[in-house]
Enzyme design. Structure first.
Site, PDB file in Angstrom:
ATOM      1  N   ILE A 191      -9.303   3.755 -18.925  1.00  0.00           N
ATOM      2  CA  ILE A 191      -8.009   3.601 -18.276  1.00  0.00           C
ATOM      3  C   ILE A 191      -7.220   4.874 -18.565  1.00  0.00           C
ATOM      4  O   ILE A 191      -7.475   5.559 -19.554  1.00  0.00           O
ATOM      5  CB  ILE A 191      -7.235   2.346 -18.752  1.00  0.00           C
ATOM      6  N   ASP A 192      -6.300   5.206 -17.688  1.00  0.00           N
ATOM      7  CA  ASP A 192      -5.587   6.477 -17.783  1.00  0.00           C
ATOM      8  C   ASP A 192      -4.885   6.644 -19.128  1.00  0.00           C
ATOM      9  O   ASP A 192      -4.504   5.661 -19.765  1.00  0.00           O
ATOM     10  CB  ASP A 192      -4.544   6.582 -16.663  1.00  0.00           C
ATOM     11  N   LYS A 193      -4.688   7.899 -19.503  1.00  0.00           N
ATOM     12  CA  LYS A 193      -3.994   8.210 -20.743  1.00  0.00           C
ATOM     13  C   LYS A 193      -2.588   7.628 -20.758  1.00  0.00           C
ATOM     14  O   LYS A 193      -2.072   7.207 -21.797  1.00  0.00           O
ATOM     15  CB  LYS A 193      -3.931   9.731 -20.947  1.00  0.00           C
ATOM     16  N   SER A 212      -1.692   4.868 -19.314  1.00  0.00           N
ATOM     17  CA  SER A 212      -1.757   3.405 -19.212  1.00  0.00           C
ATOM     18  C   SER A 212      -2.213   2.842 -20.552  1.00  0.00           C
ATOM     19  O   SER A 212      -2.642   3.583 -21.436  1.00  0.00           O
ATOM     20  CB  SER A 212      -2.730   2.987 -18.108  1.00  0.00           C
TER      21      SER A 212
END
Length: 248
Positions: A98-100, A102
């Site tokens: 998952i994105d940094k 998020s």
């Protein structure tokens, strides 16, 4: 055992990537460059792209509640790398990312086969997120039109996203369940409708949930959770095999 299968079990890469890695001359067996197809006994010294490939003695499965700012990569000298925040005696690798910017549920394991099945786009495993947005371009609060358009799919770079489930929680918050994982998909889908994501949290992967796990904390899965997870994957694999047989 086929060399490609060994590399998958060792958590090096997928079967397709293993074939390419061998074709590119990046895999050696006891110092000799391997060719495809090749078989191994398992006690050889196998080097894949500079890494020693070793089968795990025992599989380990860990849930981690990732905070914002942690990278889902395996770079040991990066203090923000997830591998420096989830430490176990056995080397683990994250299943997807998952994105940094998020946060939420991450699964880490040394089970290469389970990892590949979870990441394969063939199986369409559901993942659920909580999302908060702020109005953008003078758009009103999210409502049924937003819900319908997101659920039916959004065109991103010429690709229509799969239909998904979306539940409105408030005027600026919703829950969404996806069965695919395009790069920054939720943020891009939301932005295309005129809204900006200000908070994104993953709360579920198949039967796995954060429950009461605190931020930046991790725990090993229970035997029940592991059994249920593998049962889900086995059912999905059987379904895909059946669909492919119908097409033949």
């Amino acid at each position: 055992m086929r060399l490609t299968q060994f590399l998958v079990h060792a958590g090096i890469c997928s079967r397709r990537a293993a074939i390419k890695m061998i074709a590119d001359g990046l895999v050696s067996i006891n110092g000799i460059v391997a060719e495809h197809p090749a078989t191994v006994e398992g006690d050889e010294k196998i080097i894949a792209d500079g890494r020693k490939a070793i089968l795990p003695d025992q599989c380990c499965y860990v849930i981690y509640n990732k905070p914002v700012g942690i990278d889902c990569n395996c770079v040991a000298d990066n203090p923000h790398s997830i591998v420096n925040h989830v430490t176990r005696p056995t080397r683990l690798f994250p299943v997807g990312r998952i994105d940094k910017d998020s946060h939420g549920l991450m699964l880490l394991t040394n089970d290469g086969i389970l990892c590949q099945r979870l990441l394969s786009p063939d199986y369409s495993h559901p993942k659920t997120y909580l999302v908060s947005v702020e109005p953008h371009y003078r758009q009103p609060d999210i409502g049924t039109d937003f819900q319908q358009r997101m659920s039916q799919g959004i065109e991103l770079d010429g690709v229509l996203t799969r239909p998904c489930q979306l539940k409105l929680l408030s005027k600026n918050r919703f829950e969404i369940t996806l069965t695919q994982g395009l790069n920054r998909q939720i943020r891009r889908m939301t932005r295309s409708l005129g809204y900006k994501v200000i908070d994104l949290q993953r709360i579920r992967i198949l039967n796995l949930t954060l429950s009461s796990l605190a931020l930046n904390q991790s725990r090993e899965l229970s035997n029940t959770e592991i059994s249920e997870l593998k049962a889900h994957l086995s059912h999905s694999q059987t379904r895909i095999i059946g669909l492919r047989a119908d097409l033949c």
